[in-house]
Motif scaffolding. Sequence first.
Motif, PDB file in Angstrom:
ATOM      1  N   ARG B 473     -33.708   1.579 -14.658  1.00  0.00           N
ATOM      2  CA  ARG B 473     -34.099   0.498 -15.564  1.00  0.00           C
ATOM      3  C   ARG B 473     -35.276  -0.281 -15.011  1.00  0.00           C
ATOM      4  N   ARG B 474     -35.853  -1.060 -15.900  1.00  0.00           N
ATOM      5  CA  ARG B 474     -36.909  -2.013 -15.509  1.00  0.00           C
ATOM      6  C   ARG B 474     -38.032  -1.333 -14.753  1.00  0.00           C
ATOM      7  N   ASP B 484     -32.785  -4.236 -22.961  1.00  0.00           N
ATOM      8  CA  ASP B 484     -32.260  -5.369 -22.204  1.00  0.00           C
ATOM      9  C   ASP B 484     -33.395  -6.165 -21.584  1.00  0.00           C
ATOM     10  N   VAL B 487     -35.563  -7.919 -24.229  1.00  0.00           N
ATOM     11  CA  VAL B 487     -34.961  -9.123 -24.805  1.00  0.00           C
ATOM     12  C   VAL B 487     -35.020 -10.273 -23.809  1.00  0.00           C
ATOM     13  N   GLU B 488     -34.717  -9.971 -22.570  1.00  0.00           N
ATOM     14  CA  GLU B 488     -34.809 -11.018 -21.566  1.00  0.00           C
ATOM     15  C   GLU B 488     -36.232 -11.508 -21.403  1.00  0.00           C
TER      16      GLU B 488
END
Lengths: 270, 698
Positions: B473-474, B484, B487-488
């Motif tokens: 992720r990320r 995720d 959205v953050e």
Amino acid sequence: MKPGVVRTEALLITKEPYYEPQGDEILLFESAYRNRIPVLLKGPTGCGKTRFMEHMAWRLRRPLVTVSCHDDLTASDLVGRYLITAGDTAWVDGPLAHAVRVGGICYLDEIVEARKDTTVVIHPLADDRRVLPIEKTGEVLRAPPEFALAISYNPGYQSVLKDLKQSTRQRFVALEFDYPPADLEQRIVDRESGIGAETAAKLVRFAAMTRNLKGSGLEEGASTRLLVHAAKLMVSGISPVAACRGAVAQALTDDPEMVAAINELSASLF
Amino acid sequence: MTDLKPWTAPEWEDWLDEELDAALSLRRTSRPAAMALATLGRDRQDFARHWIAIVAKTNPELAFHFANRAAEGLRRMARDDAEAWIIQAMDVYDKMGLYPAIAALGDIETFAAAREQRSRAAALEQVGPVLELFLQGLSGRRLKLEAGDRTFNDTARIHLPASLALLPTREANLRLYKVTAAHLWAQTRFGTFPGNDPERLVNRCHAFPDATYACGLFHALETIRLDACLARELPGLHRELRTLQDRPPAPASWAPWVARLEAADATVDDSYEALAALYGEPLPAPHLYQGTLDAAAVAAALKSRLEEERTALQNALKALLGDKPPQTAAPEERRFTVHDKDAGRNDPTLLLDGQPLAVPPDVHALMRSIAQDLGEIPDEYLVPAGDGAYAAESGKKPEDVWKGTYHEEGAFLYNEWDYKRQHYRKDWCVLRELDVHPADEPFVAETLRKYAGLASRLRKTFEALRGENATQRRQKHGDDVDFDALVEGFADLRSGRELPDGLFLRNSRFARNIAVMFMVDMSGSTKGWINDAERESLVLLCEALEILGDRYAIYGFSGITRKRCEMYRVKRFEDRYDDTVRARITGIKPRDYTRMGVAIRHLCGILNGVEARTKLLVTLSDGKPDDYDGYRGEYGIEDTRQALLEAKRDGIHAFCITIDTDARDYLPHMYGAVNYAQIDDVRKLPLKISDIYRHLTS
Ligand SMILES: Nc1ncnc2c1ncn2[C@@H]1O[C@H](COP(=O)(O)OP(=O)(O)OP(=O)(O)O)[C@@H](O)[C@H]1O
Ligand SMILES: [Mg+2]
């Protein structure tokens, strides 16, 4: 209702879940609960851990939040995340944060399946700090006295990648579960399925035979759960041999020789 | 199926004349064959034509003979069998010539009968694995099956014929195997041969004038009793047993005895009483599934088990004595007794000079087993082994070893754990690394051929393991949007913060980052099967590990005494799996003893020097740690256990694979309950080891 949010009342168990104690686990759990020590349930699959938690939640009149851990479970899945609602972002608690807020019992099933970095988020909750820091909102949730944390773990798995870290396990009071002794297991199978004592006793003997094969090609013998499944199938009219084949033999293994041997065992008993 | 009309005799004749031209003459026409073939249906006719044409291309003379027998053969046999009949004749022709081939075609009756027998026969080789599991499930312990000429249970093994064709179908014969094995198992389960009196059956039968007849009658009576036991405990099996064979009921004069033998509380003693009462009556025909009774084999097996247990206990007592600090009394005056009167036979307590003694779990299990067989532990079992007991095992003297060529320079020194003193003996063991001498045999290629099916299956499973995807992720770049994160990021942006730069998901291969060390037992006791199985396993493992990309090393261990511990390099972490390594695997040979602790310590040292997230030490041995100079019994077990605990402290996961036919009570203590696997049939090691490894690391 907001997405991902469950109303607390829905998690309250109002009817007594049937549970046959195997020993003094109810007493132990209650006193750990009163002393605010989290609990680790050890034992093979299908031996009554989840049922025990439901029973305890009912006894202590607390809502029960159960999370089945898997290898993709992230810390946000437990703690919470932002969601977009109507063009704006809103914070939504994950099950763990939710349980802390409402003073419920949070049960993390099969904790070792979760990623290692996920497991550590429970550390501050599981020692005497009893807090859950929510990094993303900067909030620190302090657990009320009614909150309890329980995790489960099956020590029979041999994978070195799935061992519970000492720093995790040493925070918990451990309760050991195993398949119940024959008379108790027979009563459970009978109660859960209504099959009658005699057939229940046979199923329990069948389970013992499969447990004899553990380590010789079977990873695990038939659990109480599988016996209940087989009994339920029989009650609805499936023949014993077919029920054992479907609910037990095929559920335990794909190895054709092993399946054949287990089928022979059930065919011999019934 | 075809709707075409059958060929007529004249049509056949024309066709045969053409096909068999070279074999025909005025006197030798195709007419008889044509007449016979014309009586067959069209399907069979086509089949005959097909084959006559083929055979004629090989040899027209043989084809002529075949044409003459074809009608009879095709009527007698099903298509598959007929085909086998023809092919067999052609094989004979290729190998031995025309006349033997003609003869082979001739004996249709014998051939057809043999084929039928084959098609309904069940082979032990085929049902054995399932049967063994079945019996293990029934009894809770492993019962060995053995193929032989006779069918009997000697209490150590169940002997069954290599193939069974007594019943009309294969399915029924398979069932007969199962029922026979279960019935023989019932002899052990329901006490036909009580362990405390090995000679009982022999003696009882010889008390009668006709011992053979007496044994047969006893067997018939026991069969009645055991069948009733099975009917109560395993009704399903009992039903099958009934359906296998129609039998006349027992003679009326037997009725009271049958009732008694079928009662729930009947024991073997009732059968002996019935034997005395019914002696002289004609023997009923034996059941198909009852096999025979071999009183002598039973006596021998029971005796040797009692003897083994007695020696084991006496040796254990001697070891226990050796552990006690010297007392005023001379060793020969010290007395072991057993306290089992009130505790019952399940839990005998060992006393030394009247004082209760804590005994290791394996000794305790042994005492329980003896008490169960004999009802008590007889006094003569409680005499510790004499001094000669160990020395007798080997002609070597410890001094010989000390005279050897060891030098301590260039060697590694290791501590050893002395559990009696609860501390380490410093620099106690001297260990040297040596190379395995490469052997120039086609062992690796043969192994890969032998396990070709398994190897390709393993390749697939391991490829799947390797290919396990993990989503990161990320990431700054990636295959997909990380919602995720997005959205953050959106929330951050709104509250005036910066949009983070990792907004993508990326699929990447899961980096396993595992280093595994295999420690292979090269002690003398691995000679034969075990050594072969170890080497085969290593070959299969290497193939699998090459696919996975896990780093691995292989070392063998052996030695004599603490001054001569030896590690044999087969493959170091930095070595590639190449011809030299293959030749070294081939060259692994059984050597001396099994001092496990020091070997574990040495290999952990090597593992500590490797950079890996997960480190694994897998030992492969054939049982107990054992060395010449007192490294045995509890001492060896405790040191091994200690070395494994040290490994754990270093963050190394140790896993032990033991090739051992007996369940050993000390294994969980030594290895830790979930840190070992026991393989009771060496031949299965190559099949299981990769599974174990996969299991361990996924
Ligand atoms: N002591 C018990 N009292 C009542 N029912 C029981 C008991 N033990 C087992 N059962 C029965 O077995 C079934 C399986 O138990 P449960 O789901 O609690 O297993 P588990 O230990 O949580 O397994 P897993 O580790 O796979 O989650 C229950 O649904 C119930 O029918
Ligand atoms: Mg559960």
